[in-house]
Design an enzyme around this catalytic site. Structure first.
Site, PDB file in Angstrom:
ATOM      1  N   CYS A  19       0.840  -1.396   0.008  1.00 12.45           N
ATOM      2  CA  CYS A  19       0.141   0.035  -0.067  1.00 12.45           C
ATOM      3  C   CYS A  19       0.864   1.265   0.224  1.00 12.45           C
ATOM      4  O   CYS A  19       1.478   1.565   1.085  1.00 12.45           O
ATOM      5  CB  CYS A  19      -0.898  -0.023   1.273  1.00 12.45           C
ATOM      6  N   ASP A  60       8.112   0.447   3.159  1.00 13.38           N
ATOM      7  CA  ASP A  60       8.455   0.113   1.779  1.00 13.38           C
ATOM      8  C   ASP A  60      10.064  -0.103   1.601  1.00 13.38           C
ATOM      9  O   ASP A  60      10.645  -0.573   0.620  1.00 13.38           O
ATOM     10  CB  ASP A  60       8.042   1.374   0.858  1.00 13.38           C
ATOM     11  N   THR A 112       5.712   7.805  -5.572  1.00 14.43           N
ATOM     12  CA  THR A 112       5.155   9.046  -5.133  1.00 14.43           C
ATOM     13  C   THR A 112       6.293   9.948  -4.570  1.00 14.43           C
ATOM     14  O   THR A 112       6.220  11.368  -5.230  1.00 14.43           O
ATOM     15  CB  THR A 112       4.121   9.136  -4.137  1.00 14.43           C
TER      16      THR A 112
END
Length: 258
Positions: free
Chosen positions: A7, A109, A132
């Site tokens: 996610c 991550d 991002t």
């Protein structure tokens, strides 16, 4: 079968590992308000569409958006009867503990990318992830994450130009035909594209200089192939690095009984 969930701030990716390969990868936009029922409706509908029968027995989650973790935990418990392993939580043991300042919380991550990259490429790595944010993760010779850099993501930079400068339009990133743009869109695309080429080159060079050694540079993330087409930025491209890292961490926890 293992369901690996990554996610991120923009997208959430679900991938199913059957013990030998990832048989299915699905992507949806990230919304912190999405319920467990909504996740299952989306997930089961796509599985049915692709004709995939998957008996999910284990789930592992990496999330840079803490507010979505609760609903993903409910999703795992309610529909698959399992307690998910969540990277960054105390009950999830890493193959190699990070070497960072005391009290520092490393993004899951980055831990996952480090674990996956070390498993595939060995130590002394720089993992450049075009998400991002554009992140540089430095992996030591023993596989430990030892720090890195965080820069604005490519699309975030383009969006900031559009939002902050009234005269500049919204544009998509692409390789410009020439360095010098002859219209506004071309100027923006060239500035961001070549600017990020320079960013990656300079940051990787300075990391290697500071570490006093040659290091393997691994590119990952959606835009990595675009930049790799133009310049020899990476020693390796690894598009499924995050999912591989999740599988590595899950396997390590299964073997150690964590």
């Amino acid at each position: 079968m293992l369901l690996a969930i990554d996610c991120g701030n923009t997208n959430t990716v679900f991938a199913i590992w059957d013990g030998s390969e990832f048989i299915c990868t699905m992507r949806t936009s990230t919304h912190h308000s999405r319920t467990a029922d909504a996740y299952f409706t989306w997930f089961s509908t796509l599985l049915s569409h692709y004709g995939i029968r998957a008996e999910i027995s284990d789930i592992i989650i990496s999330s840079t958006v803490p507010r979505v973790v609760f609903n993903l935990r409910v999703f795992a418990d309610r529909f698959f009867g399992c307690r998910p392993l969540v990277v960054g939580k105390d009950d999830c043991v890493l193959p190699h503990e990070p070497k960072v300042d005391s009290g520092t919380i490393v993004g899951p991550d980055r831990l996952v990318n480090s674990a996956g990259a070390f498993d595939r490429h060995g130590g002394d790595l720089i993992v450049v992830d075009f998400g991002t944010a554009t992140t540089f993760d430095v992996v030591d010779s023993d596989g430990a994450y030892i720090g890195g850099l965080i820069a604005p993501g490519v699309n975030l930079s383009l969006e900031a130009l559009h939002m902050s400068a009234a005269a500049l339009p919204h544009v998509d990133i692409s390789r410009p035909r020439t360095v010098v743009g002859t219209n506004t869109v071309a100027c923006m695309q060239s500035g961001v594209f070549w600017g990020y080429i320079g960013l990656v080159k300079e940051c990787c060079a300075r990391i290697q200089s500071e570490r006093s050694r040659a290091m393997t540079v691994v590119g990952t993330g959606g835009l990595a192939p675009l930049f790799a087409e133009t310049e020899s930025l990476f020693n390796a491209l690894d598009n499924d690095l995050t999912m591989h890292g999740l599988r590595v961490i899950h396997e390590f926890n299964s073997k150690t009984g964590a």
